[in-house]
Design a protein around this motif. Structure first.
Motif, mmCIF file in Angstrom:
data_model
loop_
_atom_site.group_PDB
_atom_site.id
_atom_site.type_symbol
_atom_site.label_atom_id
_atom_site.label_comp_id
_atom_site.label_asym_id
_atom_site.label_seq_id
_atom_site.Cartn_x
_atom_site.Cartn_y
_atom_site.Cartn_z
ATOM 1 N N SER A 1 0.831 -1.203 0.000
ATOM 2 C CA SER A 1 0.000 0.000 0.000
ATOM 3 C C SER A 1 0.865 1.252 0.000
ATOM 4 C CB SER A 1 -0.920 -0.005 1.227
ATOM 5 O OG SER A 1 -1.696 1.173 1.272
ATOM 6 N N CYS B 1 2.430 1.825 -3.420
ATOM 7 C CA CYS B 1 1.491 2.333 -4.422
ATOM 8 C C CYS B 1 1.297 3.842 -4.313
ATOM 9 C CB CYS B 1 0.132 1.643 -4.262
ATOM 10 S SG CYS B 1 0.129 -0.088 -4.784
ATOM 11 N N HIS B 2 1.510 4.392 -3.116
ATOM 12 C CA HIS B 2 1.229 5.808 -2.894
ATOM 13 C C HIS B 2 2.455 6.711 -2.989
ATOM 14 C CE1 HIS B 2 -3.052 5.745 -1.622
ATOM 15 N NE2 HIS B 2 -2.778 4.510 -1.235
ATOM 16 N N LEU C 1 -3.874 8.746 3.807
ATOM 17 C CA LEU C 1 -3.479 8.308 2.467
ATOM 18 C C LEU C 1 -3.407 9.488 1.499
ATOM 19 C CD1 LEU C 1 -5.533 4.997 2.186
ATOM 20 C CD2 LEU C 1 -3.058 5.228 2.509
ATOM 21 N N SER C 2 -4.301 10.463 1.676
ATOM 22 C CA SER C 2 -4.245 11.633 0.793
ATOM 23 C C SER C 2 -2.985 12.448 1.063
ATOM 24 C CB SER C 2 -5.495 12.497 0.973
ATOM 25 O OG SER C 2 -5.508 13.108 2.257
ATOM 26 N N ASP D 1 -0.201 10.694 -0.598
ATOM 27 C CA ASP D 1 -0.186 10.974 -2.035
ATOM 28 C C ASP D 1 0.545 12.274 -2.349
ATOM 29 O OD1 ASP D 1 -1.541 8.735 -2.988
ATOM 30 O OD2 ASP D 1 -3.496 9.607 -2.539
ATOM 31 N N LYS E 1 -5.811 14.609 -5.228
ATOM 32 C CA LYS E 1 -5.475 13.331 -4.613
ATOM 33 C C LYS E 1 -5.035 12.347 -5.690
ATOM 34 C CE LYS E 1 -7.447 9.535 -1.945
ATOM 35 N NZ LYS E 1 -8.632 9.004 -1.262
ATOM 36 N N GLY E 2 -3.962 11.629 -5.376
ATOM 37 C CA GLY E 2 -3.450 10.649 -6.318
ATOM 38 C C GLY E 2 -2.360 11.193 -7.206
#
Length: 722
Positions: free
Chosen positions: A563, A566-567, A597-598, A601, A713-714
């Motif tokens: 995880s 991926c970020h 998580l944001s 990112d 985000k992302g």
């Protein structure tokens, strides 16, 4: 730096019958005997001799005879500490006041202080320190300046003779106050002063005493003037009479020629620890077994013919780490250490460079061409060609390096036997230059340091000239001289990742990677941010998370690591920062938190803001912690020293005073923000800087633009580009 064969501490204490003064003396002695302490074995530390409570002058005179002060040998470091009441007579002579002293008969019943001082100064000991803590101690100055004229000239020319007085004229003896000053100075030197050698200079000692006196005055609303030297030798010469309380011998992992780029002892110990991802004794740990493809390519290169290999990638993609691993594992001292031998033996053989295959490794960080070429040349055992103009030292080193590569090995061995560490016997010499993009003038380093050795990196014989493209016109061309050894050159440099928006913007601009390829058109290029980097980051994160309190289930750790990978894109730095946050908290909760998580990112900035928001847990104010961190990003050279400089820069950035700055720096270094910093040694002082240049750039640009204007985000904002 001179080292004494033996050390002596002689203490003279004179009490006055007052129990409080007796307690003050005991407090002083507890600090003095701890600073100039005895060693764990005979012949180590200071041999302590104490005269307690003499009643009359004859007691002191007899002690001077029996203690052997006057007969101290040349190779002995002699320290004398005197604490007593005292007085200055009308003749300007200073006397210690003994219990039997009649103030109307000082000449007959007082003890002339300078008789003790001169007994030490006129001994044969080259290094002498006398500290006089008495009423009006500065009063010894007038007489002492006359007496020292009778010392042999060699005494003042060759050694370090220092005398310190703790009180000014018409000032009482410092009892408990001087004990506190010594204790504060001792503590300050242990940490904040950051002096990295075993002995202090007299200037550093006085600076520590002054710093402590200022603190005591501030805390107790006093106005003590502080100690001063009434006689000093070489102000900037370290002396064995002043042991450094903060000295910690640095573990020597690799030889000096490679230590700038090699892994540190702290890094290696971390990866050897079972909690850092070692499943068993048969597991060499991620440091020794990770990033196999890249490590195999570097190993293959250093086993091959002369040539150039460029290790490149976006910021924080692990360029320096893979070069450090190769340099470390090739070092003879490292390989000989039983501490590391087992892990190395279990690593894949085709990913471990041959012992001694990398000869010199330097960092270009904050270096210009002269500093860089001098660093390479001295580590190779070269000397500048003094026949070249003295006004052009770069040219002198260029010719010195050229002579090294074009001189036959037999001749070279005769002329450089003492300095080359055996490098001159090699057919091919391997040199690593890391951090070229962090140079003070990278283009000049390419032009003045790398271009002149182009010819020697063209093959085993190195005799062919590699043409310089038209774009680099004006650069000095490499002459096709006959070479007797070749060059393998490994260069670490940051670049944008092909196919990214940043690379598209840079189209048409000559980046450092393009400059290098113009000079070395046949160079191999290894990218640390290419295909497979996400799997490498996942493995790295798994190793970091394996010791977490919630990480007993390998499947949970693997999922968490994937995880994170991926970020964080291609950033090993962000993976480390994220793993540290997960280890400190509830990893499962954070991984399920959309806000965390944001922030992940958003990369380094997002992770930093989260840590900064929680810095109050470490007892720090957010704004002060930010200012202290930012201060390290503006240091020149290898970093910023702690003592006085770090707090002053932080206060300037904050535009406000930081009270108890040393304590706050101490908390910073022991708290959650410590992972954003690294330390080094420069000019005998410990210095601090951001753990990665990417962090440094972020801190220098702070404050960041408002969150609402950053990438969605992302995505990773522009401030996260390579």
């Amino acid at each position: 730096m001179e080292v004494a064969d033996s050390h002596s501490l002689v203490i003279v204490t004179v009490e006055d019958g007052d129990p409080e003064f007796a307690k003050a003396i005991e407090e002083q002695l507890s600090v003095v005997t701890a600073w100039w302490q005895t060693g764990p074995a005979p012949g180590q530390g200071f041999v302590q001799t104490i005269l307690r409570s003499p009643e009359e002058r004859h007691d002191v005179e007899r002690f001077l005879h029996t203690s052997g002060i006057r007969e101290a040998t040349e190779d002995e470091a002699l320290v004398v500490y005197i604490t007593s009441h005292g007085a200055v007579g009308t003749s300007s002579r200073h006397f210690l006041l003994l219990p039997g002293t009649d103030r109307d008969r000082l000449l007959a019943t007082g003890m002339p202080t300078n008789e003790i001082v001169i007994a030490a100064l006129d001994s044969r000991a080259r290094h002498v320190l006398v500290i006089v803590n008495a009423c009006e101690a500065e009063g010894i100055d007038a007489e002492l300046s006359l007496l020292t004229r009778d010392l042999a000239r060699s005494r003042t020319a060759e050694g370090t003779l220092n005398v310190v007085a703790t009180t000014a004229t018409r000032s009482p003896v410092l009892g408990r106050e001087f004990a506190v000053v010594l204790r504060m100075a001792f503590a300050w030197l242990q940490e904040a002063a950051g002096i990295a050698r075993p002995h202090l200079t007299i200037s550093e000692f006085i600076q520590a005493l002054e710093h402590a006196t200022e603190r005591l005055n501030e805390e107790r609303d006093l106005s003590l003037p502080g100690p001063r030297t009434v006689l000093h030798g070489k102000l900037s010469a370290p002396t064995p009479t002043l042991p450094n309380p903060g000295y910690r011998p640095k573990p020597q992992v690799v030889t000096r020629a490679r230590e700038e780029v090699a892994a540190t002892a702290e890094e290696l110990e971390y990866w050897l620890d079972r909690a850092s991802g070692r499943a068993s004794r048969d597991d060499p740990g991620w440091y020794f077994s990770g990033r196999q493809d890249i490590n195999r390519r570097l190993t293959s290169f250093v086993r091959g013919p002369a040539g150039v290999l460029i290790v490149t990638g976006t910021a924080a993609s692990g360029k320096s780490a893979v070069l450090a691993r190769a340099v470390t594992l090739s070092d003879c001292a490292f390989r000989a250490s039983p501490r590391y031998a087992e892990a190395v033996s279990k690593a894949s053989a085709d990913s471990v460079p041959d012992e001694g295959s990398i000869h010199v490794a330097v960092s270009a960080r904050n270096r210009g061409p002269l500093s860089l070429i001098e660093a390479i040349g001295t580590r190779m055992g070269c000397e500048p060609d003094r026949t070249q103009p003295a006004t052009d030292p770069v040219r002198q080193w260029q010719e010195g390096l050229r002579a090294f590569f074009t001189t036959c090995r037999e001749t070279c061995q005769e002329t450089r036997r003492e300095t080359c560490q055996g490098i001159c016997r090699e057919d091919i010499v391997t040199v690593v230059v890391d951090g070229l993009d962090e140079s003070a003038d990278a283009v000049a380093c390419i032009r003045d340091v790398l271009v002149p050795v182009v010819a020697f990196a063209g093959g085993p014989g190195g005799t062919g000239r590699i043409p310089i493209p038209a774009q680099t016109s004006g650069l000095p061309t490499a002459l096709p001289l006959p070479a007797h050894r070749g060059l393998r050159l490994l260069i670490g440099v940051r670049s944008t990742s092909p196919g990214t928006p940043e690379a598209a913007v840079a189209t048409g601009l000559r980046g450092l990677l393009q400059e290098l390829l113009a000079v070395f058109p046949a160079a191999q290029v290894v990218r640390t941010d290419g295909e497979g980097v996400q799997a490498d980051i996942a493995a790295y994160a798994a190793a970091l998370l394996a010791g977490a309190a919630w990480g007993n289930d390998p499947a949970v750790v693997t999922a968490a690591a994937q995880s994170v990978a991926c970020h964080v894109g291609r950033s090993f730095l962000d993976a480390r920062l994220a793993a540290e946050q997960l280890r400190r908290g509830d990893g499962a909760a954070l991984l399920g938190d959309p806000l965390w998580l944001s922030q992940l990112d958003r990369g380094t900035v997002g992770l930093f803001e989260q840590d900064l928001d929680r810095v109050t847990d470490d007892g720090l104010n957010r704004e002060e912690a930010l200012a202290l961190l930012r201060a390290t990003a503006f240091g020149l050279g290898r970093g910023i020293p702690w003592a006085q400089v770090w707090p002053a820069v932080a206060e300037e950035l904050l535009s406000a005073r930081i009270d108890h700055a040393d304590e706050k720096i101490r908390r910073l270094l022991g708290g959650r923000l410590a992972g954003y910093l690294t330390h080094d040694v420069e000019d005998d002082h410990v210095v601090y800087r951001p753990a990665h240049e990417r962090l440094g750039a972020m801190l220098r640009r702070w404050p960041q633009q408002p969150k609402a204007t950053r990438g969605m985000k992302g995505t990773r904002g522009a401030d996260e580009s390579g």
